[in-house]
Design a protein around this motif. Structure first.
Motif, PDB file in Angstrom:
ATOM      1  N   MET A 165       0.845  -1.194   0.000  1.00 17.03           N
ATOM      2  CA  MET A 165       0.000   0.000   0.000  1.00 17.03           C
ATOM      3  C   MET A 165       0.882   1.245   0.000  1.00 17.03           C
ATOM      4  SD  MET A 165      -2.957   0.961   2.792  1.00 17.03           S
ATOM      5  CE  MET A 165      -3.800   2.528   2.707  1.00 17.03           C
ATOM      6  N   GLU A 166       0.562   2.204  -0.885  1.00 17.54           N
ATOM      7  CA  GLU A 166       1.381   3.416  -1.001  1.00 17.54           C
ATOM      8  C   GLU A 166       1.192   4.292   0.237  1.00 17.54           C
ATOM      9  OE1 GLU A 166       2.014   7.240  -3.990  1.00 17.54           O
ATOM     10  OE2 GLU A 166       0.542   5.694  -4.478  1.00 17.54           O
ATOM     11  N   ARG A 167       2.317   4.794   0.759  1.00 21.06           N
ATOM     12  CA  ARG A 167       2.261   5.637   1.949  1.00 21.06           C
ATOM     13  C   ARG A 167       1.692   7.005   1.593  1.00 21.06           C
ATOM     14  NH1 ARG A 167       7.416   7.416   5.783  1.00 21.06           N
ATOM     15  NH2 ARG A 167       6.221   8.685   7.235  1.00 21.06           N
ATOM     16  N   LYS A 168       0.811   7.523   2.433  1.00 19.44           N
ATOM     17  CA  LYS A 168       0.236   8.850   2.214  1.00 19.44           C
ATOM     18  C   LYS A 168       0.930   9.855   3.130  1.00 19.44           C
ATOM     19  CE  LYS A 168      -4.298   7.368   0.614  1.00 19.44           C
ATOM     20  NZ  LYS A 168      -3.940   7.655  -0.767  1.00 19.44           N
ATOM     21  N   TYR A 169       1.402  10.942   2.520  1.00 20.85           N
ATOM     22  CA  TYR A 169       2.114  11.975   3.269  1.00 20.85           C
ATOM     23  C   TYR A 169       1.201  13.188   3.492  1.00 20.85           C
ATOM     24  CZ  TYR A 169       6.381   9.419   2.059  1.00 20.85           C
ATOM     25  OH  TYR A 169       7.348   8.455   1.919  1.00 20.85           O
ATOM     26  N   HIS A 170       1.503  13.941   4.544  1.00 22.14           N
ATOM     27  CA  HIS A 170       0.746  15.176   4.794  1.00 22.14           C
ATOM     28  C   HIS A 170       1.041  16.218   3.714  1.00 22.14           C
ATOM     29  CE1 HIS A 170      -0.518  13.475   8.498  1.00 22.14           C
ATOM     30  NE2 HIS A 170       0.609  13.644   9.145  1.00 22.14           N
ATOM     31  N   MET A 171       2.344  16.482   3.480  1.00 24.29           N
ATOM     32  CA  MET A 171       2.758  17.489   2.497  1.00 24.29           C
ATOM     33  C   MET A 171       4.050  17.047   1.826  1.00 24.29           C
ATOM     34  SD  MET A 171       2.315  21.218   4.352  1.00 24.29           S
ATOM     35  CE  MET A 171       2.681  22.122   2.826  1.00 24.29           C
ATOM     36  N   LYS A 172       4.278  17.592   0.626  1.00 26.56           N
ATOM     37  CA  LYS A 172       5.579  17.449  -0.028  1.00 26.56           C
ATOM     38  C   LYS A 172       6.373  18.715   0.277  1.00 26.56           C
ATOM     39  CE  LYS A 172       4.175  14.517  -3.903  1.00 26.56           C
ATOM     40  NZ  LYS A 172       4.128  14.397  -5.385  1.00 26.56           N
ATOM     41  N   ILE A 173       7.490  18.547   0.986  1.00 18.49           N
ATOM     42  CA  ILE A 173       8.279  19.691   1.434  1.00 18.49           C
ATOM     43  C   ILE A 173       9.712  19.571   0.920  1.00 18.49           C
ATOM     44  CG2 ILE A 173       9.142  20.973   3.423  1.00 18.49           C
ATOM     45  CD1 ILE A 173       6.782  19.890   5.043  1.00 18.49           C
ATOM     46  N   ALA A 174      10.149  20.556   0.124  1.00 18.15           N
ATOM     47  CA  ALA A 174      11.555  20.618  -0.280  1.00 18.15           C
ATOM     48  C   ALA A 174      12.351  21.213   0.875  1.00 18.15           C
ATOM     49  CB  ALA A 174      11.715  21.480  -1.527  1.00 18.15           C
ATOM     50  N   PHE A 175      13.500  20.619   1.174  1.00 16.06           N
ATOM     51  CA  PHE A 175      14.358  21.141   2.244  1.00 16.06           C
ATOM     52  C   PHE A 175      15.748  21.373   1.662  1.00 16.06           C
ATOM     53  CE2 PHE A 175      16.433  22.021   6.082  1.00 16.06           C
ATOM     54  CZ  PHE A 175      15.494  22.161   7.093  1.00 16.06           C
ATOM     55  N   ILE A 176      16.174  22.623   1.652  1.00 17.84           N
ATOM     56  CA  ILE A 176      17.448  22.997   1.037  1.00 17.84           C
ATOM     57  C   ILE A 176      18.401  23.483   2.123  1.00 17.84           C
ATOM     58  CG2 ILE A 176      18.554  24.455  -0.690  1.00 17.84           C
ATOM     59  CD1 ILE A 176      15.763  24.748  -1.993  1.00 17.84           C
ATOM     60  N   GLY A 177      19.484  22.734   2.317  1.00 21.76           N
ATOM     61  CA  GLY A 177      20.472  23.090   3.336  1.00 21.76           C
ATOM     62  C   GLY A 177      20.403  22.149   4.518  1.00 21.76           C
ATOM     63  N   LEU A 178      21.251  21.121   4.498  1.00 28.92           N
ATOM     64  CA  LEU A 178      21.160  20.028   5.475  1.00 28.92           C
ATOM     65  C   LEU A 178      22.374  19.984   6.394  1.00 28.92           C
ATOM     66  CD1 LEU A 178      20.015  17.423   2.825  1.00 28.92           C
ATOM     67  CD2 LEU A 178      18.528  18.464   4.539  1.00 28.92           C
ATOM     68  N   GLY A 179      22.805  21.153   6.842  1.00 27.26           N
ATOM     69  CA  GLY A 179      23.974  21.223   7.723  1.00 27.26           C
ATOM     70  C   GLY A 179      23.647  20.784   9.137  1.00 27.26           C
ATOM     71  N   ASN A 180      24.414  21.286  10.106  1.00 28.18           N
ATOM     72  CA  ASN A 180      24.236  20.883  11.502  1.00 28.18           C
ATOM     73  C   ASN A 180      22.813  21.084  11.995  1.00 28.18           C
ATOM     74  OD1 ASN A 180      26.913  20.127  11.829  1.00 28.18           O
ATOM     75  ND2 ASN A 180      27.553  22.179  12.435  1.00 28.18           N
ATOM     76  N   MET A 181      22.180  22.159  11.560  1.00 28.65           N
ATOM     77  CA  MET A 181      20.806  22.449  11.973  1.00 28.65           C
ATOM     78  C   MET A 181      19.802  21.809  11.020  1.00 28.65           C
ATOM     79  SD  MET A 181      21.031  24.346  14.729  1.00 28.65           S
ATOM     80  CE  MET A 181      19.472  25.206  14.843  1.00 28.65           C
ATOM     81  N   GLY A 182      19.998  22.007   9.731  1.00 26.64           N
ATOM     82  CA  GLY A 182      19.025  21.573   8.742  1.00 26.64           C
ATOM     83  C   GLY A 182      18.795  20.079   8.704  1.00 26.64           C
ATOM     84  N   GLY A 183      19.850  19.300   8.945  1.00 26.80           N
ATOM     85  CA  GLY A 183      19.703  17.844   8.901  1.00 26.80           C
ATOM     86  C   GLY A 183      18.698  17.340   9.924  1.00 26.80           C
ATOM     87  N   GLY A 184      18.810  17.813  11.158  1.00 29.38           N
ATOM     88  CA  GLY A 184      17.883  17.409  12.203  1.00 29.38           C
ATOM     89  C   GLY A 184      16.479  17.925  11.958  1.00 29.38           C
ATOM     90  N   MET A 185      16.378  19.132  11.426  1.00 27.65           N
ATOM     91  CA  MET A 185      15.073  19.720  11.141  1.00 27.65           C
ATOM     92  C   MET A 185      14.343  18.924  10.066  1.00 27.65           C
ATOM     93  SD  MET A 185      16.373  23.678  11.234  1.00 27.65           S
ATOM     94  CE  MET A 185      14.858  24.428  10.601  1.00 27.65           C
ATOM     95  N   ALA A 186      15.058  18.552   9.013  1.00 25.67           N
ATOM     96  CA  ALA A 186      14.453  17.757   7.933  1.00 25.67           C
ATOM     97  C   ALA A 186      13.999  16.397   8.456  1.00 25.67           C
ATOM     98  CB  ALA A 186      15.451  17.586   6.788  1.00 25.67           C
ATOM     99  N   ALA A 187      14.807  15.796   9.322  1.00 27.01           N
ATOM    100  CA  ALA A 187      14.453  14.488   9.888  1.00 27.01           C
ATOM    101  C   ALA A 187      13.165  14.579  10.706  1.00 27.01           C
ATOM    102  CB  ALA A 187      15.599  13.969  10.755  1.00 27.01           C
ATOM    103  N   ASN A 188      12.978  15.683  11.408  1.00 25.82           N
ATOM    104  CA  ASN A 188      11.762  15.846  12.200  1.00 25.82           C
ATOM    105  C   ASN A 188      10.528  16.054  11.325  1.00 25.82           C
ATOM    106  OD1 ASN A 188      12.480  15.497  14.988  1.00 25.82           O
ATOM    107  ND2 ASN A 188      13.695  17.352  14.812  1.00 25.82           N
ATOM    108  N   LEU A 189      10.703  16.643  10.161  1.00 26.86           N
ATOM    109  CA  LEU A 189       9.576  16.751   9.227  1.00 26.86           C
ATOM    110  C   LEU A 189       9.163  15.371   8.717  1.00 26.86           C
ATOM    111  CD1 LEU A 189      10.555  19.921   7.155  1.00 26.86           C
ATOM    112  CD2 LEU A 189       8.716  19.720   8.836  1.00 26.86           C
ATOM    113  N   VAL A 190      10.155  14.510   8.513  1.00 27.91           N
ATOM    114  CA  VAL A 190       9.849  13.122   8.116  1.00 27.91           C
ATOM    115  C   VAL A 190       9.066  12.430   9.224  1.00 27.91           C
ATOM    116  CG1 VAL A 190      10.839  10.860   7.574  1.00 27.91           C
ATOM    117  CG2 VAL A 190      11.832  12.923   6.570  1.00 27.91           C
TER     118      VAL A 190
END
Length: 295
Positions: A1-26
């Protein structure tokens, strides 16, 4: 069964801060379309459940929202001009979480809105641990409508999301807050070392001042002396936390803004000078609280 997501979000910039932030959106159930120039950062994002892309343009395609976490205003402008505007679907909501100068934040929002997007500036407070833990504070500038669209996305990455005002207000709040933080950290360091040199046990000073009129965040929540008060980067050789170069960056932005606004900031100016000297002495790898070592 295909997973349904809330939103499609592009995340640009995965440094020390961005990496953790993107993971929390997942973790919050979003489909995250990640891009960074670093292959290591992309690999970590993929491990966290993000989809990864070879260009920012590709990441923005089909995205309902774009979140950026970038080093400075010039790069923010380049990314939005070249890779976001015209590549993200019309009507997408843009959230720039970088810490940049107020004028650039306002310019980027004005241009993106002219291209039928909505956008907020949403710089953060909290550092790497808060980015990883999803407990950041977001200071948000933009219209009420744009804020309401951005708020649920930011809530997935933070514990507090505050609408500071119109475009650029988030950056204003961030640089003023961090100028105050620099001043109080220096004051805390001076008082702690002076008390110690006068023969007062540092722990006793902490116990007294942290419960009296000397109470402040730098002392109570981020004690800069090892083995005293709460656990902080001081207890880890001043590693981690909020690196000195980032504090210097924010103080430079604050001094530029103060000059533009004709605001008197004698303590802020002195704090900026002291941190410039501390950075120049080879302390770029240390947390900003390590300035206590100069005393």
């Amino acid at each position: 069964m295909e997973r349904k997501y809330h939103m499609k979000i592009a995340f640009i910039g995965l440094g020390n801060m961005g990496g953790g932030m993107a993971a929390n959106l997942v973790k919050a159930g979003h489909e995250v379309r990640a891009f960074d120039l670093s292959e290591d950062a992309l690999a970590a994002a993929k491990e966290a459940g993000c989809g990864t892309f070879g260009t920012a343009k590709e990441a923005c395609a089909e995205a309902e929202a774009v979140v950026s976490m970038l080093p400075n205003g010039a790069i923010v402008k380049q990314v939005y001009w070249d890779d976001v505007i015209g590549h993200a679907p019309e009507g997408a909501i843009m959230l720039d979480c970088s810490t940049i100068d107020v004028a650039t934040a306002r310019e980027v929002i004005e241009v993106t809105e002219a291209h039928n997007y909505q956008m907020v500036d949403a710089p953060v407070s909290g550092g790497i641990a808060a980015a990883n833990g999803g407990t950041l504070t977001f200071m948000v500038g933009g219209t009420e409508e744009a804020f309401k669209r951005a708020e649920p996305i930011l809530n997935a990455m933070g514990k507090a999301v505050i609408h500071a005002g119109d475009a650029g207000a988030g950056q204003t709040a961030k640089i003023c807050n961090n100028m105050l933080l620099a001043i109080t950290m220096i004051g805390t360091a001076e008082a702690m070392k002076m008390a110690e040199k006068l023969g007062l046990d540092p722990q006793k000073f902490y116990e007294i001042s942290s419960q009296s009129s000397g109470y402040n965040w730098s002392l109570n929540a981020y004690t800069p002396l090892p083995g005293v008060g709460v656990e902080s980067p001081a207890d880890n050789g001043y590693a981690g936390g909020f690196a000195t170069p980032l504090m210097v960056k924010d103080l430079r932005l604050a001094m530029e803004a103060a000059e533009t606004a004709d605001a008197a900031v004698p303590l802020g100016s002195r704090a900026a000078s002291l941190y410039e000297d501390f950075l120049g002495a080879g302390n770029e790898a240390l947390d900003f609280s390590a300035i206590i070592k100069t005393y």
